[in-house]
Enzyme design. Structure first.
Site, PDB file in Angstrom:
ATOM      1  N   SER A 157      20.575  -0.378   1.066  1.00 31.22           N
ATOM      2  CA  SER A 157      19.521  -1.105   0.368  1.00 31.22           C
ATOM      3  C   SER A 157      19.556  -0.778  -1.121  1.00 31.22           C
ATOM      4  O   SER A 157      20.560  -1.016  -1.779  1.00 31.22           O
ATOM      5  CB  SER A 157      18.167  -0.775   1.003  1.00 31.22           C
ATOM      6  OG  SER A 157      17.141  -1.599   0.503  1.00 31.22           O
ATOM      7  N   ASP A 252      17.700  -9.914   8.011  1.00 23.78           N
ATOM      8  CA  ASP A 252      17.400  -9.196   6.767  1.00 23.78           C
ATOM      9  C   ASP A 252      17.285 -10.217   5.639  1.00 23.78           C
ATOM     10  O   ASP A 252      18.174 -11.051   5.473  1.00 23.78           O
ATOM     11  CB  ASP A 252      18.530  -8.207   6.478  1.00 23.78           C
ATOM     12  CG  ASP A 252      18.285  -7.332   5.259  1.00 23.78           C
ATOM     13  OD1 ASP A 252      17.300  -7.556   4.533  1.00 23.78           O
ATOM     14  OD2 ASP A 252      19.105  -6.421   5.038  1.00 23.78           O
ATOM     15  N   HIS A 282      16.773  -4.853   8.547  1.00 19.55           N
ATOM     16  CA  HIS A 282      16.816  -3.910   7.427  1.00 19.55           C
ATOM     17  C   HIS A 282      15.818  -2.786   7.711  1.00 19.55           C
ATOM     18  O   HIS A 282      14.677  -3.077   8.084  1.00 19.55           O
ATOM     19  CB  HIS A 282      16.397  -4.677   6.169  1.00 19.55           C
ATOM     20  CG  HIS A 282      16.588  -3.946   4.883  1.00 19.55           C
ATOM     21  ND1 HIS A 282      17.549  -4.303   3.981  1.00 19.55           N
ATOM     22  CD2 HIS A 282      15.928  -2.903   4.330  1.00 19.55           C
ATOM     23  CE1 HIS A 282      17.470  -3.512   2.929  1.00 19.55           C
ATOM     24  NE2 HIS A 282      16.504  -2.653   3.126  1.00 19.55           N
TER      25      HIS A 282
END
Length: 310
Positions: A157, A252, A282
């Site tokens: 991320s 995601d 995610h």
């Protein structure tokens, strides 16, 4: 494409408990929720075995150095790991299970980077810390027991953003990087791909979360969003970047971002392996206990990075 059953159960439990969005409230409230959620559900006895863990401070930068159990002496790979958390949350402490697994599975020394967090330290604080950590690793490679030709970067991320940015800065500074692992990366804050709307709500990371991250990290400034140090995908020339392993999840908001970045790297000849995990969310890389599918994804991506490190 359907949600992995274990992931669906996890999301249902969150809804039933009335859990607020991850980026709701003040940064202090966000951080406390993350700490409580992680520490309340982990079992350190189940962490991957390693030889040792050492906390190091270098010019104010906090690093956690994880050393693997070795079968034989000799130089080993070294991997810098950048934790997720939207540039606002997270720490080397809360992601020590990830760092230990990387060290164990790769047989590598892992340097987990405690970069400065926004909004107290907005862009470019985290970027400068990430680059400083790579410089330190290369300068200390002998003490780490590493091989300067086998240094890798890994992150998830926001951490994947920092890994991608650092890989490009390393290219400019002549610091060797053998490979980069980007899990669920955000690489272009100036674009809004279809997956942001497709997965806008209900899948842990939300469209609104992304807006909060933009605001806290760089003031939602469109000019800064176009800065390659914020959006590495907007680097005019990506050629010569370290070979990449990119993993994205089907549910995601950032799925398309990682996919497009992989395509851009391939277009300029950077060896890149893209893996799509259709039933995951995610941030799957940091949650291998969520489901067997997430655990398998972590193993596959880590194995691909290991092949690059040799």
């Amino acid at each position: 494409m359907s949600l992995d059953p274990a992931v669906a159960g996890f999301l249902s439990a969150l809804r039933s408990a009335g859990a607020p969005p991850g980026f709701a409230g003040t940064p202090a409230e966000m951080r406390e929720r993350m700490r409580a959620a992680i520490e309340g559900n982990w079992d350190p006895a189940r962490f991957a075995p390693v030889e040792g863990v050492e906390d190091v401070v270098v010019s104010g930068l906090r690093l956690k150095v994880v050393r693997p159990v070795l079968d034989a002496p000799g130089p080993v790979p070294t991997v810098l790991y950048f934790h997720p958390g939207g540039f606002v949350m997270g720490s080397t402490h809360l992601t020590q299970d990830v760092a230990r697994r990387l060290a164990h599975d790769l047989g590598a020394v892992v340097v987990s980077v405690g970069y400065r967090l926004a909004p107290e330290h907005p862009f470019p604080g985290a970027v400068e810390d990430a680059t400083a950590a790579l410089r330190w690793v290369h300068g200390s490679i002998g003490d780490l027991g590493g091989d300067p030709a086998r240094v890798g970067l890994a992150g998830e991320s926001s951490g994947a953003n920092l890994a991608a940015v650092t890989a490009l800065r390393a290219r400019g500074e002549g610091l060797p990087v053998a490979g980069q692992l980007l899990a669920s990366p955000v690489t272009n804050f100036a674009a809004r791909y279809p997956s942001v709307e497709e997965n806008a709500d209900g899948y842990f990371l939300t469209r609104d979360d992304l807006d909060v991250i933009r605001t806290l990290y760089f003031g939602a400034d469109d000019a800064l969003a176009a800065d390659p140090r914020v959006s590495p995908a907007l680097t005019p020339d990506l050629s010569g970047a370290a070979p990449a392993v990119i993993g994205v999840a089907g549910f995601d908001p950032l799925r398309d971002d990682g996919t497009v970045y992989a395509a851009r790297l391939l277009e300029v000849g950077v060896p890149t392996a893209l893996r799509l995990y259709p039933g995951l969310i995610h941030p799957f890389f940091g949650m291998p206990g969520l489901s067997p599918a997430a655990d398998a994804a972590v193993s596959e991506l880590t194995g691909l990075l290991g092949a690059l490190l040799g």
